[in-house]
Design a protein around this motif. Sequence first.
Motif, mmCIF file in Angstrom:
data_model
loop_
_atom_site.group_PDB
_atom_site.id
_atom_site.type_symbol
_atom_site.label_atom_id
_atom_site.label_comp_id
_atom_site.label_asym_id
_atom_site.label_seq_id
_atom_site.Cartn_x
_atom_site.Cartn_y
_atom_site.Cartn_z
ATOM 1 N N ASN A 1 0.820 -1.203 0.000
ATOM 2 C CA ASN A 1 0.000 0.000 0.000
ATOM 3 C C ASN A 1 0.862 1.266 0.000
ATOM 4 O O ASN A 1 0.532 2.258 -0.660
ATOM 5 N N LEU A 2 1.980 1.209 0.721
ATOM 6 C CA LEU A 2 2.897 2.347 0.741
ATOM 7 C C LEU A 2 3.459 2.609 -0.652
ATOM 8 O O LEU A 2 3.553 3.763 -1.100
ATOM 9 N N ASP A 3 3.819 1.541 -1.348
ATOM 10 C CA ASP A 3 4.322 1.679 -2.717
ATOM 11 C C ASP A 3 3.257 2.312 -3.617
ATOM 12 O O ASP A 3 3.557 3.205 -4.416
ATOM 13 N N GLU A 4 2.007 1.865 -3.471
ATOM 14 C CA GLU A 4 0.911 2.431 -4.270
ATOM 15 C C GLU A 4 0.749 3.926 -3.996
ATOM 16 O O GLU A 4 0.548 4.733 -4.929
ATOM 17 N N ASN A 5 0.841 4.318 -2.737
ATOM 18 C CA ASN A 5 0.669 5.726 -2.381
ATOM 19 C C ASN A 5 1.867 6.579 -2.798
ATOM 20 O O ASN A 5 1.710 7.747 -3.167
ATOM 21 N N LEU A 6 3.055 5.981 -2.756
ATOM 22 C CA LEU A 6 4.239 6.699 -3.239
ATOM 23 C C LEU A 6 4.153 6.946 -4.743
ATOM 24 O O LEU A 6 4.581 8.000 -5.243
ATOM 25 N N ARG A 7 3.590 5.986 -5.473
ATOM 26 C CA ARG A 7 3.457 6.141 -6.928
ATOM 27 C C ARG A 7 2.521 7.291 -7.284
ATOM 28 O O ARG A 7 2.666 7.914 -8.341
ATOM 29 N N LYS A 8 1.566 7.595 -6.399
ATOM 30 C CA LYS A 8 0.693 8.756 -6.623
ATOM 31 C C LYS A 8 1.477 10.059 -6.502
ATOM 32 O O LYS A 8 1.055 11.105 -6.987
ATOM 33 N N LEU A 9 2.646 9.969 -5.842
ATOM 34 C CA LEU A 9 3.533 11.135 -5.708
ATOM 35 C C LEU A 9 4.653 11.109 -6.746
ATOM 36 O O LEU A 9 5.619 11.859 -6.645
ATOM 37 N N ASN A 10 4.530 10.203 -7.730
ATOM 38 C CA ASN A 10 5.542 10.051 -8.781
ATOM 39 C C ASN A 10 6.832 9.449 -8.235
ATOM 40 O O ASN A 10 7.930 9.759 -8.693
ATOM 41 N N SER A 11 6.696 8.569 -7.236
ATOM 42 C CA SER A 11 7.842 7.881 -6.659
ATOM 43 C C SER A 11 7.482 6.409 -6.513
ATOM 44 O O SER A 11 6.497 5.942 -7.082
ATOM 45 N N CYS A 12 8.271 5.653 -5.771
ATOM 46 C CA CYS A 12 7.973 4.243 -5.518
ATOM 47 C C CYS A 12 8.809 3.778 -4.342
ATOM 48 O O CYS A 12 9.661 4.516 -3.834
ATOM 49 N N GLU B 1 -5.366 -17.949 7.968
ATOM 50 C CA GLU B 1 -6.780 -17.602 8.100
ATOM 51 C C GLU B 1 -7.077 -16.390 7.217
ATOM 52 O O GLU B 1 -6.177 -15.626 6.888
ATOM 53 N N PRO B 2 -8.353 -16.179 6.828
ATOM 54 C CA PRO B 2 -8.700 -14.968 6.079
ATOM 55 C C PRO B 2 -8.269 -13.725 6.848
ATOM 56 O O PRO B 2 -8.295 -13.703 8.081
ATOM 57 N N CYS B 3 -7.871 -12.694 6.122
ATOM 58 C CA CYS B 3 -7.318 -11.480 6.733
ATOM 59 C C CYS B 3 -8.441 -10.626 7.335
ATOM 60 O O CYS B 3 -9.291 -10.119 6.619
ATOM 61 N N LYS B 4 -8.415 -10.490 8.660
ATOM 62 C CA LYS B 4 -9.454 -9.705 9.335
ATOM 63 C C LYS B 4 -9.088 -8.225 9.396
ATOM 64 O O LYS B 4 -9.958 -7.360 9.367
ATOM 65 N N TYR B 5 -7.789 -7.944 9.493
ATOM 66 C CA TYR B 5 -7.319 -6.558 9.589
ATOM 67 C C TYR B 5 -6.221 -6.347 8.541
ATOM 68 O O TYR B 5 -5.036 -6.545 8.816
ATOM 69 N N PRO B 6 -6.602 -5.951 7.327
ATOM 70 C CA PRO B 6 -5.588 -5.749 6.279
ATOM 71 C C PRO B 6 -4.665 -4.586 6.594
ATOM 72 O O PRO B 6 -5.093 -3.578 7.173
ATOM 73 N N GLY B 7 -3.405 -4.736 6.262
ATOM 74 C CA GLY B 7 -2.420 -3.702 6.559
ATOM 75 C C GLY B 7 -2.451 -2.556 5.578
ATOM 76 O O GLY B 7 -3.008 -2.657 4.492
ATOM 77 N N GLY B 8 -1.850 -1.433 5.988
ATOM 78 C CA GLY B 8 -1.671 -0.318 5.072
ATOM 79 C C GLY B 8 -2.275 0.995 5.536
ATOM 80 O O GLY B 8 -3.216 1.036 6.333
ATOM 81 N N GLU B 9 -1.712 2.066 5.018
ATOM 82 C CA GLU B 9 -2.144 3.426 5.343
ATOM 83 C C GLU B 9 -3.586 3.688 4.922
ATOM 84 O O GLU B 9 -4.356 4.312 5.660
ATOM 85 N N THR B 10 -3.975 3.203 3.758
ATOM 86 C CA THR B 10 -5.324 3.449 3.248
ATOM 87 C C THR B 10 -6.365 2.868 4.194
ATOM 88 O O THR B 10 -7.353 3.531 4.548
ATOM 89 N N GLU B 11 -6.147 1.624 4.632
ATOM 90 C CA GLU B 11 -7.060 0.983 5.582
ATOM 91 C C GLU B 11 -7.024 1.691 6.935
ATOM 92 O O GLU B 11 -8.061 1.836 7.602
ATOM 93 N N ALA B 12 -5.856 2.147 7.340
ATOM 94 C CA ALA B 12 -5.713 2.837 8.628
ATOM 95 C C ALA B 12 -6.550 4.111 8.669
ATOM 96 O O ALA B 12 -7.271 4.368 9.641
ATOM 97 N N LEU B 13 -6.446 4.917 7.627
ATOM 98 C CA LEU B 13 -7.197 6.181 7.573
ATOM 99 C C LEU B 13 -8.702 5.921 7.485
ATOM 100 O O LEU B 13 -9.503 6.631 8.110
#
Length: 501
Positions: free
Chosen positions: A66-77, A206-218
């Motif tokens: 998710n961090l990589d995805e959000n960095l790409r929105k800033l033209n980075s990775c 087990e199925p993921c109950k709490y997915p990681g990442g900034e997007t899910e956190a916000l």
Amino acid sequence: MTKVPSVIHWFRLDLRIHDNLALRNAINEAENRKHLLRAVYVIDPDIIKTKVGVNRLKFLLQSLQNLDENLRKLNSCLYVIRGKATEELPKLFDKWQVKFLTTQVDIDPEYVNQDVIIEKVAEEKDIFIVKRVQHTVFDVHSVLKKNNGAIPLTYQKFLSLVTDIQVKECIEITKKLSDHCKAPEKDLKGYEVPKLDEFLDESALEPCKYPGGETEALKRLHMYMAKKQWVCQFEKPNTSPNSIEPSTTVLSPYISHGCLSVKLFYHKLKEAESGSKHSQPPVSLMGQLMWREFYYTAGAGAKNFDKMVGNPVCTQIPWGKNDEHLKAWAEGRTGYPFVDAIMRQLKQEGWIHHLARHMVACFLTRGDLWISWEEGAKVFEDYLLDYDWSLNAGNWMWLSASAFFYKYFRVYSPVAFGKKTDKEGLFIRKYVPELKKYPTAFIYEPWKAPKSVQVSAGCIVGEGYPKRIVDHDKIHKENMQKMAAAYRANKEKKAIKRPRS
């Protein structure tokens, strides 16, 4: 052709874009110097094999993706470096001609030791380093300085130290990185975010109950902060340790990984409380956040904070050693259904309610098994999504009555405590399914069920479900005597050491 020099932001426990001052410093420096920006995260395969459980590993990798995805929105990775930071980063300093490095301040000895080595290398290579406090609300070293270098040993003392400290507003990164500061795409080869199957078989999870990442956190933060009345009325002791769905926010995994800025959470709580009658620390949501700050401050000031020996705040207790009991506790096979349900939930989902942690920690240590809190802390380090070095050690010392809390005679009952909020034993029936057909009268104490009832329920104690490994009613009284003796011995030892006036 001459290589373009680089600026690095080294992500550690700040896996986010929002309120990341160190990242913004790196971007600004790259733009001003016309250097390439590289955002990096270092993942040590050896640590993953020995110290990070499968649920936490999955959460981490989701967060990095998710961090990589959000960095790409800033033209980075994101560049993920495999190996030890102290070995791999110096190589990249040369390979990428690094001139400037930004990262965050932390107190975990593992990171502190890394910093000492990396800073020495950076000084030799003339690389300028900027470190920012962004994993805590307050600068814990400043709080200690305010207390003349002494560790605040009580929560109230800590609150008195921080009550007049102004918390700065969160910063945002709004501008995209210029194309001339973006590293070439070909440079990313070999540094991609790893897939989970690189480390383990995902199908076994087990199925993921709490997915990681900034997007899910916000998303989770805004969902709870929209419930203003719920936030203002929140009192931790009134929440349920054994509700099927969490009765608290479960923001802790996102805060511990840095997917959510703890400072943003602080300001959102202030907004929700503003102009309304609300609960107060220590039981309020703000109070829970301040517990985290309290333990971070203590952890920053105490040597060997995660150990008993050599730890100045920790009472020295002659704990016993019993590998079979420790394993039974960790695997949810103690013969006490409430304890076992909690430990199985922890292993399956990576999260348990704070009061459930109280129950199982007390049971392992001073309550029943008389096993060192350090052993329990290691198990939590493996299983907890929200594992945090300072909180883990601080809470285990508290719950074992080794530090901060000294009413060792207040012991949680593995039977009565769970009944307060779940009389029917629905929580037990979910996580200890072999007992799901037991009558409510015996769900917390299956050993009391007549043999005919056990047969009818399809589970005989000692065969389909283990017998109790200890008799709580008897053993907790014996352990109280051991605690009393340990306290007396520590008091006498301190009296001998105290200089005569």
